[in-house]
Write a protein that holds these residues in place. Structure first.
Motif, PDB file in Angstrom:
ATOM      1  N   THR A 151       0.824  -1.209   0.000  1.00 15.81           N
ATOM      2  CA  THR A 151       0.000   0.000   0.000  1.00 15.81           C
ATOM      3  C   THR A 151       0.854   1.253   0.000  1.00 15.81           C
ATOM      4  O   THR A 151       0.533   2.230  -0.665  1.00 15.81           O
ATOM      5  CB  THR A 151      -0.952   0.008   1.219  1.00 15.81           C
ATOM      6  N   ARG A 152       1.942   1.202   0.739  1.00 18.90           N
ATOM      7  CA  ARG A 152       2.791   2.379   0.846  1.00 18.90           C
ATOM      8  C   ARG A 152       3.699   2.560  -0.365  1.00 18.90           C
ATOM      9  O   ARG A 152       3.854   3.663  -0.864  1.00 18.90           O
ATOM     10  CB  ARG A 152       3.654   2.246   2.100  1.00 18.90           C
ATOM     11  N   LYS A 153       4.265   1.486  -0.877  1.00 24.82           N
ATOM     12  CA  LYS A 153       5.328   1.591  -1.870  1.00 24.82           C
ATOM     13  C   LYS A 153       4.948   1.072  -3.244  1.00 24.82           C
ATOM     14  O   LYS A 153       5.656   1.329  -4.217  1.00 24.82           O
ATOM     15  CB  LYS A 153       6.559   0.817  -1.399  1.00 24.82           C
ATOM     16  N   GLY A 154       3.843   0.308  -3.346  1.00 25.65           N
ATOM     17  CA  GLY A 154       3.476  -0.251  -4.627  1.00 25.65           C
ATOM     18  C   GLY A 154       4.135  -1.603  -4.860  1.00 25.65           C
ATOM     19  O   GLY A 154       5.020  -2.018  -4.113  1.00 25.65           O
ATOM     20  N   TYR A 155       3.741  -2.297  -5.893  1.00 29.56           N
ATOM     21  CA  TYR A 155       4.183  -3.657  -6.171  1.00 29.56           C
ATOM     22  C   TYR A 155       5.672  -3.742  -6.489  1.00 29.56           C
ATOM     23  O   TYR A 155       6.417  -4.508  -5.882  1.00 29.56           O
ATOM     24  CB  TYR A 155       3.354  -4.216  -7.344  1.00 29.56           C
TER      25      TYR A 155
ATOM     26  N   GLU B 276       2.981 -12.179  -6.653  1.00 31.49           N
ATOM     27  CA  GLU B 276       1.851 -11.622  -7.398  1.00 31.49           C
ATOM     28  C   GLU B 276       0.508 -12.028  -6.794  1.00 31.49           C
ATOM     29  O   GLU B 276      -0.418 -11.211  -6.697  1.00 31.49           O
ATOM     30  CB  GLU B 276       1.925 -12.051  -8.864  1.00 31.49           C
ATOM     31  N   LYS B 277       0.412 -13.296  -6.364  1.00 33.87           N
ATOM     32  CA  LYS B 277      -0.859 -13.735  -5.744  1.00 33.87           C
ATOM     33  C   LYS B 277      -1.102 -13.011  -4.429  1.00 33.87           C
ATOM     34  O   LYS B 277      -2.250 -12.674  -4.096  1.00 33.87           O
ATOM     35  CB  LYS B 277      -0.831 -15.248  -5.499  1.00 33.87           C
ATOM     36  N   LEU B 278      -0.037 -12.762  -3.704  1.00 30.77           N
ATOM     37  CA  LEU B 278      -0.152 -12.014  -2.448  1.00 30.77           C
ATOM     38  C   LEU B 278      -0.634 -10.590  -2.738  1.00 30.77           C
ATOM     39  O   LEU B 278      -1.496 -10.065  -2.044  1.00 30.77           O
ATOM     40  CB  LEU B 278       1.209 -12.004  -1.757  1.00 30.77           C
ATOM     41  N   PHE B 279      -0.071 -10.010  -3.799  1.00 35.49           N
ATOM     42  CA  PHE B 279      -0.478  -8.654  -4.181  1.00 35.49           C
ATOM     43  C   PHE B 279      -1.957  -8.623  -4.576  1.00 35.49           C
ATOM     44  O   PHE B 279      -2.684  -7.690  -4.229  1.00 35.49           O
ATOM     45  CB  PHE B 279       0.397  -8.151  -5.340  1.00 35.49           C
ATOM     46  N   ASP B 280      -2.413  -9.652  -5.284  1.00 38.44           N
ATOM     47  CA  ASP B 280      -3.843  -9.731  -5.658  1.00 38.44           C
ATOM     48  C   ASP B 280      -4.733  -9.719  -4.419  1.00 38.44           C
ATOM     49  O   ASP B 280      -5.801  -9.098  -4.414  1.00 38.44           O
ATOM     50  CB  ASP B 280      -4.106 -11.007  -6.466  1.00 38.44           C
ATOM     51  N   LEU B 281      -4.302 -10.406  -3.377  1.00 37.11           N
ATOM     52  CA  LEU B 281      -5.064 -10.410  -2.120  1.00 37.11           C
ATOM     53  C   LEU B 281      -5.114  -9.011  -1.499  1.00 37.11           C
ATOM     54  O   LEU B 281      -6.130  -8.587  -0.978  1.00 37.11           O
ATOM     55  CB  LEU B 281      -4.437 -11.380  -1.112  1.00 37.11           C
ATOM     56  N   VAL B 282      -3.968  -8.337  -1.556  1.00 38.68           N
ATOM     57  CA  VAL B 282      -3.896  -6.987  -0.991  1.00 38.68           C
ATOM     58  C   VAL B 282      -4.806  -6.034  -1.755  1.00 38.68           C
ATOM     59  O   VAL B 282      -5.493  -5.204  -1.171  1.00 38.68           O
ATOM     60  CB  VAL B 282      -2.429  -6.482  -1.001  1.00 38.68           C
ATOM     61  N   ILE B 283      -4.827  -6.173  -3.092  1.00 37.39           N
ATOM     62  CA  ILE B 283      -5.740  -5.363  -3.889  1.00 37.39           C
ATOM     63  C   ILE B 283      -7.178  -5.621  -3.467  1.00 37.39           C
ATOM     64  O   ILE B 283      -7.957  -4.688  -3.273  1.00 37.39           O
ATOM     65  CB  ILE B 283      -5.599  -5.702  -5.387  1.00 37.39           C
ATOM     66  N   LEU B 284      -7.520  -6.900  -3.313  1.00 41.23           N
ATOM     67  CA  LEU B 284      -8.875  -7.276  -2.910  1.00 41.23           C
ATOM     68  C   LEU B 284      -9.260  -6.623  -1.583  1.00 41.23           C
ATOM     69  O   LEU B 284     -10.331  -6.035  -1.446  1.00 41.23           O
ATOM     70  CB  LEU B 284      -8.930  -8.807  -2.784  1.00 41.23           C
TER      71      LEU B 284
ATOM     72  N   PRO C 290      -5.694   6.165  -0.369  1.00 37.83           N
ATOM     73  CA  PRO C 290      -6.110   6.867  -1.587  1.00 37.83           C
ATOM     74  C   PRO C 290      -5.105   6.724  -2.734  1.00 37.83           C
ATOM     75  O   PRO C 290      -5.506   6.422  -3.860  1.00 37.83           O
ATOM     76  CB  PRO C 290      -6.220   8.339  -1.152  1.00 37.83           C
ATOM     77  N   LEU C 291      -3.833   6.976  -2.465  1.00 35.21           N
ATOM     78  CA  LEU C 291      -2.844   6.880  -3.534  1.00 35.21           C
ATOM     79  C   LEU C 291      -2.742   5.469  -4.082  1.00 35.21           C
ATOM     80  O   LEU C 291      -2.548   5.282  -5.290  1.00 35.21           O
ATOM     81  CB  LEU C 291      -1.470   7.350  -3.054  1.00 35.21           C
ATOM     82  N   PHE C 292      -2.867   4.470  -3.226  1.00 36.03           N
ATOM     83  CA  PHE C 292      -2.837   3.090  -3.692  1.00 36.03           C
ATOM     84  C   PHE C 292      -3.969   2.848  -4.689  1.00 36.03           C
ATOM     85  O   PHE C 292      -3.756   2.287  -5.774  1.00 36.03           O
ATOM     86  CB  PHE C 292      -2.962   2.116  -2.510  1.00 36.03           C
ATOM     87  N   ILE C 293      -5.180   3.267  -4.308  1.00 37.31           N
ATOM     88  CA  ILE C 293      -6.341   3.078  -5.179  1.00 37.31           C
ATOM     89  C   ILE C 293      -6.153   3.835  -6.499  1.00 37.31           C
ATOM     90  O   ILE C 293      -6.396   3.293  -7.584  1.00 37.31           O
ATOM     91  CB  ILE C 293      -7.638   3.561  -4.488  1.00 37.31           C
ATOM     92  N   LEU C 294      -5.737   5.099  -6.403  1.00 35.50           N
ATOM     93  CA  LEU C 294      -5.572   5.912  -7.620  1.00 35.50           C
ATOM     94  C   LEU C 294      -4.498   5.309  -8.526  1.00 35.50           C
ATOM     95  O   LEU C 294      -4.659   5.250  -9.748  1.00 35.50           O
ATOM     96  CB  LEU C 294      -5.203   7.356  -7.248  1.00 35.50           C
ATOM     97  N   ASN C 295      -3.400   4.844  -7.942  1.00 34.29           N
ATOM     98  CA  ASN C 295      -2.336   4.228  -8.730  1.00 34.29           C
ATOM     99  C   ASN C 295      -2.807   2.945  -9.387  1.00 34.29           C
ATOM    100  O   ASN C 295      -2.544   2.701 -10.572  1.00 34.29           O
ATOM    101  CB  ASN C 295      -1.109   3.949  -7.855  1.00 34.29           C
ATOM    102  N   GLU C 296      -3.484   2.116  -8.627  1.00 31.21           N
ATOM    103  CA  GLU C 296      -3.926   0.838  -9.171  1.00 31.21           C
ATOM    104  C   GLU C 296      -4.976   1.055 -10.253  1.00 31.21           C
ATOM    105  O   GLU C 296      -4.991   0.348 -11.275  1.00 31.21           O
ATOM    106  CB  GLU C 296      -4.485  -0.035  -8.031  1.00 31.21           C
ATOM    107  N   MET C 297      -5.863   2.055 -10.077  1.00 29.32           N
ATOM    108  CA  MET C 297      -6.864   2.350 -11.096  1.00 29.32           C
ATOM    109  C   MET C 297      -6.192   2.855 -12.373  1.00 29.32           C
ATOM    110  O   MET C 297      -6.689   2.621 -13.474  1.00 29.32           O
ATOM    111  CB  MET C 297      -7.862   3.396 -10.600  1.00 29.32           C
ATOM    112  N   ARG C 298      -5.059   3.563 -12.230  1.00 34.24           N
ATOM    113  CA  ARG C 298      -4.366   4.048 -13.414  1.00 34.24           C
ATOM    114  C   ARG C 298      -3.655   2.901 -14.143  1.00 34.24           C
ATOM    115  O   ARG C 298      -3.646   2.860 -15.358  1.00 34.24           O
ATOM    116  CB  ARG C 298      -3.377   5.154 -13.052  1.00 34.24           C
TER     117      ARG C 298
END
Lengths: 205, 205
Positions: free
Chosen positions: A23-27, A54-62, A105-113
Motif C-alpha cells: 500500500t505504501r510503496k506499490g508492487y 503476485e498472488k499475495l499482491f492480488d489479495l492486498v488489492i482485494l 487513496p494513492l494506492f487506489i488511484l495508482n492501481e486504477m491508473r
DNA sequence: AAATTATTTAATCAAGTGATTAATATTTCC
DNA sequence: GGAAATATTAATCACTTGATTAAATAATTT
C-alpha cells in the motif's frame, strides 16, 4: 495450530506486512525480502502460504478495494435519508477511513491508473453510483428542482475531491502550507461538517 | 553533430522516453531496458549520457516539478489582480497543464509521499503560497472582511482538490460514472469557469 | 589525410530478486 | 509412542537488472 491470544498467525502476519508495504510503496518497489523482514519470517514461507508475490499482491488489492468501497453502497442506497444526509454520511465515512489509513487513496488511484478495470472486478457495482438512490436524488435536485444545466457528475467529483484529495496530497499540502500533522488532522476533522455545507452551497443556483 | 531538423538528439530522446515512463509507472516499475526500447537506442547509451538510472530519474523529477510549479508564483504574487482573478488564473493554469499531461498529478503526489522535501529542493519557495499576495488577500477576505472563523487553508485545499483531483482520479471517475474520455475532457473544460464560481460561493459566510 | 573525439553496439558482469527444495522441527492425529 | 501433517529454515537456483567495457563506426578537428 492454536493461535496465541492477541497474536496473528504466521500467515496473517505475512499478509499484514504485505498490505502495509504494497500500500505504501506499490508492487514493484516492494521486495519479497522486505515483506519477510517486516513479518519477521523466513522468505520461503511467503511462497509456502501464498505461492507467489503476485498472488499475495492480488489479495492486498482485494482487501484494499474492499475497504475502499465498504459502506458506500449502504449509504448511497438508503431509501429514507435525504440527499444531504447521504453526503454527510459519505463524507464522514471517508474521513474516518482515511484518517485511519492515509496511504489508501494513492494506492487506489495508482492501481486504477495501472488497471482501470480493477475496481469493477473487485466489488464495484452500478448501484454504488450510477444506479444509486443518491444519484437519483442528486439528478432530481439539480435538474428538476433547481433547473441547473450543470452535469451532476461535477458534484460527485467535488465531494470526492474535497474529501479524498487532502489525504492523497497531505505531504504536498503540509509542505506548501507549513502545517504540522496535528493541524492537518484537526482540519480533516473540521471538514466532516464543512464539506457537506460547501456542497450544499455550490448546488445553489 | 548537427541535429536533424524536427528530430531530437539521442540524448534528448532518452530523456523524453525516461520522462514518459517514469511519470507513468514510477521509478521501480520502469526498467532501463524499457527506456532504451522506448527511445529506440542501445542500453549502454543511457549510462553513456546520464551515468545511471537514478541520475536520469533525478532529472525527470526536476523537469516534472518544474512543470508543476511553473507559472504559479507569477499568478500568486501579481499585485494588481484580485483574489478572484488569481483563483481563475490558477484554475485555468492547472486545467491546461493537466489536460496536456494527465499523468503528472499522480507522479507529484507519489514523489511527495516518498520524499516530502523534494518540492522544497526543486523550486518551491514560501512566496508560492505562504508568503504570497494571494494568501494575504485570502486571509484578509476571510478573516477581516467576512469574519469567518474557518482556516483559509481549507479554501486552498478545496481549490487544488477540485482542480487536480479529477485528473489524478480520472480512471476511477470514468469507471464509477461510465463516462468516456471525451465527456471527461468536456467536463474539465467546463470546470475552468465553474471552479472559481464554486470557490466564491463557499467563501460566502 | 590523419588524428582526435563522440557515438554506438554486442557482449559481459556482479548483484539482486522471486521461487524452489531438502532437511529439520513442531504439532496433530491415531 | 509413532505416523502423518504442518511449519520453518538455510541454501540454492535461474533469471533479471543496472552498469561496464572493448571494439567498431561516425563525426569533427587539425
Amino acid at each position: 495450530m492454536e493461535k496465541k491470544a492477541k497474536d496473528l498467525s504466521t500467515e496473517e502476519r505475512i499478509k499484514a506486512a504485505a498490505r502495509t508495504l504494497f500500500t505504501r510503496k506499490g508492487y514493484a518497489a516492494t521486495r519479497t525480502r522486505d515483506i519477510a523482514k517486516e513479518a519477521g519470517i523466513n522468505l520461503a514461507l511467503l511462497n509456502y502460504y501464498y505461492r507467489s508475490k503476485e498472488k499475495l499482491f492480488d489479495l492486498v488489492i482485494l482487501e484494499n478495494f474492499g475497504q475502499f468501497v465498504e459502506g458506500v453502497r449502504a449509504i448511497m442506497n438508503e431509501q429514507t435519508t435525504s440527499l444531504e444526509e447521504k453526503i454527510e454520511g459519505l463524507v464522514n465515512l471517508y474521513i474516518g477511513k482515511l484518517l485511519a489509513n492515509p496511504d489508501l487513496p494513492l494506492f487506489i488511484l495508482n492501481e486504477m491508473r495501472s488497471n482501470p478495470k480493477t475496481l469493477k472486478s473487485k466489488g464495484l457495482t452500478k448501484d454504488m453510483l450510477r444506479n444509486s438512490h443518491f444519484m437519483k436524488q442528486l439528478t432530481e435536485e439539480l435538474i428538476l428542482r433547481r433547473k441547473l444545466s450543470v452535469n451532476p457528475i461535477h458534484f460527485v467529483m467535488n465531494t470526492l475531491a474535497m474529501t479524498v484529495f487532502p489525504f492523497a496530497a497531505a505531504p504536498l499540502l503540509k509542505e506548501v502550507s507549513g502545517m504540522s500533522e496535528e493541524v492537518f488532522v484537526a482540519l480533516m476533522e473540521e471538514r466532516r461538517k464543512l464539506i457537506p455545507v460547501w456542497i450544499k452551497k455550490i448546488m445553489q443556483p
